[in-house]
Design a protein around this motif. Structure first.
Motif, PDB file in Angstrom:
ATOM      1  N   ASN A 163      35.678   4.302  43.026  1.00 37.64           N
ATOM      2  CA  ASN A 163      35.103   5.623  43.273  1.00 37.64           C
ATOM      3  C   ASN A 163      35.844   6.737  42.536  1.00 37.64           C
ATOM      4  O   ASN A 163      35.314   7.835  42.367  1.00 37.64           O
ATOM      5  CB  ASN A 163      35.072   5.927  44.781  1.00 37.64           C
ATOM      6  CG  ASN A 163      36.445   5.975  45.407  1.00 37.64           C
ATOM      7  OD1 ASN A 163      37.131   4.952  45.483  1.00 37.64           O
ATOM      8  ND2 ASN A 163      36.867   7.141  45.871  1.00 37.64           N
ATOM      9  N   HIS A 164      37.058   6.485  42.061  1.00 33.78           N
ATOM     10  CA  HIS A 164      37.781   7.475  41.260  1.00 33.78           C
ATOM     11  C   HIS A 164      37.381   7.421  39.787  1.00 33.78           C
ATOM     12  O   HIS A 164      37.727   8.321  39.030  1.00 33.78           O
ATOM     13  CB  HIS A 164      39.295   7.249  41.361  1.00 33.78           C
ATOM     14  CG  HIS A 164      39.934   7.867  42.556  1.00 33.78           C
ATOM     15  ND1 HIS A 164      40.856   8.886  42.479  1.00 33.78           N
ATOM     16  CD2 HIS A 164      39.772   7.616  43.873  1.00 33.78           C
ATOM     17  CE1 HIS A 164      41.248   9.223  43.692  1.00 33.78           C
ATOM     18  NE2 HIS A 164      40.607   8.462  44.559  1.00 33.78           N
ATOM     19  N   ASP A 165      36.691   6.373  39.388  1.00 28.13           N
ATOM     20  CA  ASP A 165      36.432   6.117  37.972  1.00 28.13           C
ATOM     21  C   ASP A 165      35.089   6.683  37.521  1.00 28.13           C
ATOM     22  O   ASP A 165      34.134   6.735  38.298  1.00 28.13           O
ATOM     23  CB  ASP A 165      36.467   4.604  37.716  1.00 28.13           C
ATOM     24  CG  ASP A 165      37.731   3.964  38.264  1.00 28.13           C
ATOM     25  OD1 ASP A 165      38.803   4.589  38.127  1.00 28.13           O
ATOM     26  OD2 ASP A 165      37.645   2.864  38.836  1.00 28.13           O
ATOM     27  N   GLU A 166      35.023   7.089  36.251  1.00 30.14           N
ATOM     28  CA  GLU A 166      33.788   7.586  35.672  1.00 30.14           C
ATOM     29  C   GLU A 166      33.368   6.687  34.514  1.00 30.14           C
ATOM     30  O   GLU A 166      34.164   5.939  33.958  1.00 30.14           O
ATOM     31  CB  GLU A 166      33.949   9.036  35.223  1.00 30.14           C
ATOM     32  CG  GLU A 166      34.159   9.989  36.406  1.00 30.14           C
ATOM     33  CD  GLU A 166      34.183  11.445  35.997  1.00 30.14           C
ATOM     34  OE1 GLU A 166      34.347  11.732  34.788  1.00 30.14           O
ATOM     35  OE2 GLU A 166      34.038  12.306  36.887  1.00 30.14           O
ATOM     36  N   SER A 167      32.106   6.792  34.142  1.00 28.98           N
ATOM     37  CA  SER A 167      31.504   5.860  33.190  1.00 28.98           C
ATOM     38  C   SER A 167      32.277   5.735  31.880  1.00 28.98           C
ATOM     39  O   SER A 167      32.432   4.637  31.344  1.00 28.98           O
ATOM     40  CB  SER A 167      30.061   6.287  32.885  1.00 28.98           C
ATOM     41  OG  SER A 167      29.279   6.253  34.045  1.00 28.98           O
ATOM     42  N   ASP A 168      32.736   6.876  31.344  1.00 30.45           N
ATOM     43  CA  ASP A 168      33.435   6.842  30.054  1.00 30.45           C
ATOM     44  C   ASP A 168      34.661   5.942  30.088  1.00 30.45           C
ATOM     45  O   ASP A 168      35.095   5.425  29.054  1.00 30.45           O
ATOM     46  CB  ASP A 168      33.858   8.251  29.634  1.00 30.45           C
ATOM     47  CG  ASP A 168      32.682   9.089  29.163  1.00 30.45           C
ATOM     48  OD1 ASP A 168      31.627   8.500  28.849  1.00 30.45           O
ATOM     49  OD2 ASP A 168      32.808  10.325  29.108  1.00 30.45           O
ATOM     50  N   VAL A 200      30.493  -5.996  41.034  1.00 27.21           N
ATOM     51  CA  VAL A 200      29.527  -4.926  41.307  1.00 27.21           C
ATOM     52  C   VAL A 200      30.171  -3.555  41.097  1.00 27.21           C
ATOM     53  O   VAL A 200      31.385  -3.395  41.206  1.00 27.21           O
ATOM     54  CB  VAL A 200      28.964  -5.016  42.744  1.00 27.21           C
ATOM     55  CG1 VAL A 200      28.123  -6.261  42.916  1.00 27.21           C
ATOM     56  CG2 VAL A 200      30.069  -4.954  43.792  1.00 27.21           C
ATOM     57  N   ASP A 201      29.318  -2.587  40.798  1.00 27.09           N
ATOM     58  CA  ASP A 201      29.773  -1.204  40.688  1.00 27.09           C
ATOM     59  C   ASP A 201      30.218  -0.712  42.069  1.00 27.09           C
ATOM     60  O   ASP A 201      29.882  -1.316  43.094  1.00 27.09           O
ATOM     61  CB  ASP A 201      28.642  -0.335  40.122  1.00 27.09           C
ATOM     62  CG  ASP A 201      29.140   0.965  39.504  1.00 27.09           C
ATOM     63  OD1 ASP A 201      30.329   1.292  39.696  1.00 27.09           O
ATOM     64  OD2 ASP A 201      28.343   1.654  38.847  1.00 27.09           O
ATOM     65  N   ASP A 202      30.917   0.410  42.079  1.00 28.44           N
ATOM     66  CA  ASP A 202      31.512   0.949  43.306  1.00 28.44           C
ATOM     67  C   ASP A 202      30.498   1.086  44.451  1.00 28.44           C
ATOM     68  O   ASP A 202      29.539   1.852  44.347  1.00 28.44           O
ATOM     69  CB  ASP A 202      32.121   2.314  42.997  1.00 28.44           C
ATOM     70  CG  ASP A 202      32.510   3.060  44.260  1.00 28.44           C
ATOM     71  OD1 ASP A 202      33.123   2.425  45.140  1.00 28.44           O
ATOM     72  OD2 ASP A 202      32.183   4.254  44.354  1.00 28.44           O
ATOM     73  N   PRO A 203      30.718   0.373  45.569  1.00 29.12           N
ATOM     74  CA  PRO A 203      29.811   0.490  46.705  1.00 29.12           C
ATOM     75  C   PRO A 203      30.149   1.651  47.638  1.00 29.12           C
ATOM     76  O   PRO A 203      29.372   1.972  48.537  1.00 29.12           O
ATOM     77  CB  PRO A 203      29.991  -0.844  47.437  1.00 29.12           C
ATOM     78  CG  PRO A 203      31.396  -1.246  47.130  1.00 29.12           C
ATOM     79  CD  PRO A 203      31.697  -0.703  45.750  1.00 29.12           C
ATOM     80  N   HIS A 204      31.285   2.292  47.425  1.00 30.66           N
ATOM     81  CA  HIS A 204      31.744   3.304  48.380  1.00 30.66           C
ATOM     82  C   HIS A 204      31.150   4.680  48.110  1.00 30.66           C
ATOM     83  O   HIS A 204      30.591   5.313  48.998  1.00 30.66           O
ATOM     84  CB  HIS A 204      33.268   3.398  48.358  1.00 30.66           C
ATOM     85  CG  HIS A 204      33.809   4.513  49.203  1.00 30.66           C
ATOM     86  ND1 HIS A 204      33.777   4.482  50.578  1.00 30.66           N
ATOM     87  CD2 HIS A 204      34.357   5.718  48.865  1.00 30.66           C
ATOM     88  CE1 HIS A 204      34.298   5.600  51.057  1.00 30.66           C
ATOM     89  NE2 HIS A 204      34.650   6.360  50.036  1.00 30.66           N
ATOM     90  N   CYS A 205      31.283   5.157  46.890  1.00 33.02           N
ATOM     91  CA  CYS A 205      30.927   6.542  46.594  1.00 33.02           C
ATOM     92  C   CYS A 205      29.592   6.647  45.858  1.00 33.02           C
ATOM     93  O   CYS A 205      28.691   7.351  46.290  1.00 33.02           O
ATOM     94  CB  CYS A 205      32.035   7.167  45.755  1.00 33.02           C
ATOM     95  SG  CYS A 205      31.822   8.929  45.473  1.00 33.02           S
ATOM     96  N   TYR A 206      29.471   5.916  44.753  1.00 28.76           N
ATOM     97  CA  TYR A 206      28.274   6.064  43.935  1.00 28.76           C
ATOM     98  C   TYR A 206      27.074   5.308  44.502  1.00 28.76           C
ATOM     99  O   TYR A 206      25.938   5.717  44.349  1.00 28.76           O
ATOM    100  CB  TYR A 206      28.551   5.592  42.502  1.00 28.76           C
ATOM    101  CG  TYR A 206      29.368   6.580  41.712  1.00 28.76           C
ATOM    102  CD1 TYR A 206      28.769   7.654  41.068  1.00 28.76           C
ATOM    103  CD2 TYR A 206      30.748   6.460  41.623  1.00 28.76           C
ATOM    104  CE1 TYR A 206      29.506   8.572  40.352  1.00 28.76           C
ATOM    105  CE2 TYR A 206      31.504   7.375  40.916  1.00 28.76           C
ATOM    106  CZ  TYR A 206      30.878   8.437  40.272  1.00 28.76           C
ATOM    107  OH  TYR A 206      31.620   9.334  39.579  1.00 28.76           O
ATOM    108  N   GLY A 207      27.323   4.186  45.152  1.00 30.72           N
ATOM    109  CA  GLY A 207      26.231   3.419  45.724  1.00 30.72           C
ATOM    110  C   GLY A 207      25.379   2.715  44.687  1.00 30.72           C
ATOM    111  O   GLY A 207      24.206   2.410  44.939  1.00 30.72           O
TER     112      GLY A 207
END
Length: 314
Positions: A163-168, A200-207
Motif C-alpha cells: 500500500n506504500h508503493d506506486e506503479s512507477d 496479487v496486487d495490494d489488497p489493503h489500500c488499492y483493492g
C-alpha cells in the motif's frame, strides 16, 4: 543500452498489468478522485507522527526505539504440508517484508550483512519498499540493490506491491532483477509436480488484488504459494485452494507495550492472523513482522524480522 525482445515483452506485460492502478493514481494526483482509504492513511500519518514522536521523546525512549529498528533477527520457520510435492521437500523461501528501506540510514547494509550467509531456493518480497505513502523515493532503489546483491536464491527473487508503493516503482524494481507479480503466477519446476507462486496486487489500500485472474492457468491440484501484502485476503485465498499464504503489512504491531501488546493495527482480519503462523481451513499462513518501519523509524518489543521459511512434506 540494447534490450532483448524478452525484456521489451516483460516491460509491456508489466504496464498492462499495472493499468488499473495507474488510472486511479493519475486521478488521485490530479485531484479528480479522492481515495478514501489512502487519503485517510496519509492524513493519519501527518497528524499522528509528530504526536507519537513527542510522546516517545518525553518518555526518554525514542533513541532506544531507533536502535531497536536497526537490529533485525533471522526467524527460521518450518511448515509441514501433506500435499507438498516430494521434490520440494525442504524448499526454502527467504521472505523480506515491509522493507520501507529509505526510512532509516544504514538499514540496507545491516540487512545485507544478515542475509549474506543465508541460502534459499526462492526469495520473495511482499511489498512496501518505501517509507512514505506519497512523493518521490529515489533512495529506495540503490538501497534495494544493496540488499539484493546479498541474496542467494536458486530461483531468483519475486515480489508484489504494497500500500506504500506506486506503479512507477514496479518497473524500477524489475530493473534490479526482481520479477514483479501483479495478479499473476509463475511456475517453479523440479522433478515431478511443480510449485506455483501466485502474486496479487495490494489488497489493503488499492483493492486491485485479483486472485482469480492470478490463478488463471494454474492447475487446480497444484501446490500454490500466494504472495499478498496483507493477510486481509485470507478468506478469498483459503476458498481458492491456496496452500500457503505469505504476507506482512502489520509489522507485528511495531510498537508493543508490556502486558498490552500491539497498540497499532491496520488490517481487517482476525488478530491471530496479524503475526506469525496461522491457519484458515486447509491453508497455512505466515505474516512476517517485517524488516522496516512506518510512521516512525522505531520498534519496541518487536524486532525487525527476516524470515527463512522451510517447506516440509509430512
Amino acid at each position: 543500452m540494447i534490450h532483448s525482445d524478452s525484456e521489451f515483452k516483460l516491460a509491456h506485460d508489466l504496464e498492462k498489468r499495472l493499468a488499473p492502478r495507474r488510472v486511479i493514481e493519475a486521478a488521485m494526483s490530479s485531484g479528480e478522485l479522492k481515495h478514501v482509504h489512502k487519503d485517510t492513511l496519509v492524513m493519519r500519518e501527518r497528524i499522528a507522527r509528530p504526536i507519537l514522536r513527542t510522546i516517545l521523546q518525553l518518555a526518554g525512549i525514542y533513541s532506544r526505539g531507533l536502535r531497536n529498528a536497526l537490529q533485525p533477527v533471522v526467524r527460521n520457520v518450518r511448515l509441514e504440508f501433506q500435499d507438498l510435492p516430494a521434490s520440494f521437500d525442504g524448499f526454502r523461501i527467504l521472505q523480506l517484508a515491509d522493507l520501507h528501506i529509505d526510512g532509516m540510514d544504514g538499514l540496507a547494509e545491516i540487512v545485507a550483512d544478515h542475509i549474506a550467509g543465508l541460502y534459499a531456493d526462492l526469495c520473495v518480497m511482499t511489498g512496501d519498499y518505501r517509507f512514505e505513502l506519497v512523493g518521490p523515493c529515489p533512495e529506495v532503489y540503490p538501497r534495494l540493490r544493496t540488499i539484493l546483491s546479498s541474496v542467494h536464491a536458486d530461483h531468483g527473487v519475486v515480489a508484489v506491491m504494497g500500500n506504500h508503493d506506486e506503479s512507477d516503482m514496479a518497473g524500477e524494481i524489475e530493473k534490479l532483477g526482481v520479477r514483479m507479480l501483479i495478479n499473476e503466477s509463475i511456475e517453479i519446476r523440479r522433478a515431478g509436480p511443480s510449485l506455483w507462486v501466485v502474486g496479487v496486487d495490494d489488497p489493503h489500500c488499492y483493492g486491485f488484488d485479483d486472485l482469480d485472474g492470478a490463478l488463471e492457468g494454474v492447475p487446480d491440484k497444484a501446490f500454490k504459494v500466494l504472495l499478498a501484502h496483507s493477510p486481509e485476503i485470507f478468506e478469498k485465498a483459503a476458498g481458492a485452494g491456496i496452500d500457503l499464504c505469505l504476507c506482512g503489512h502489520i509489522h507485528a504491531g511495531q510498537i508493543r507495550m508490556p502486558l498490552i501488546g500491539s497498540i497499532l493495527s491496520n488490517a481487517d482480519c482476525p488478530k491471530s492472523y496479524t503475526e506469525g503462523v496461522w491457519q484458515r481451513a486447509g491453508m497455512v499462513g505466515y505474516t512476517c513482522a517485517g524488516v522496516g518501519c512506518s510512521l516512525l523509524p522505531v520498534r519496541y518489543n518487536c524486532p525487525p524480522e527476516i524470515a527463512m521459511i522451510e517447506l516440509v512434506r509430512k
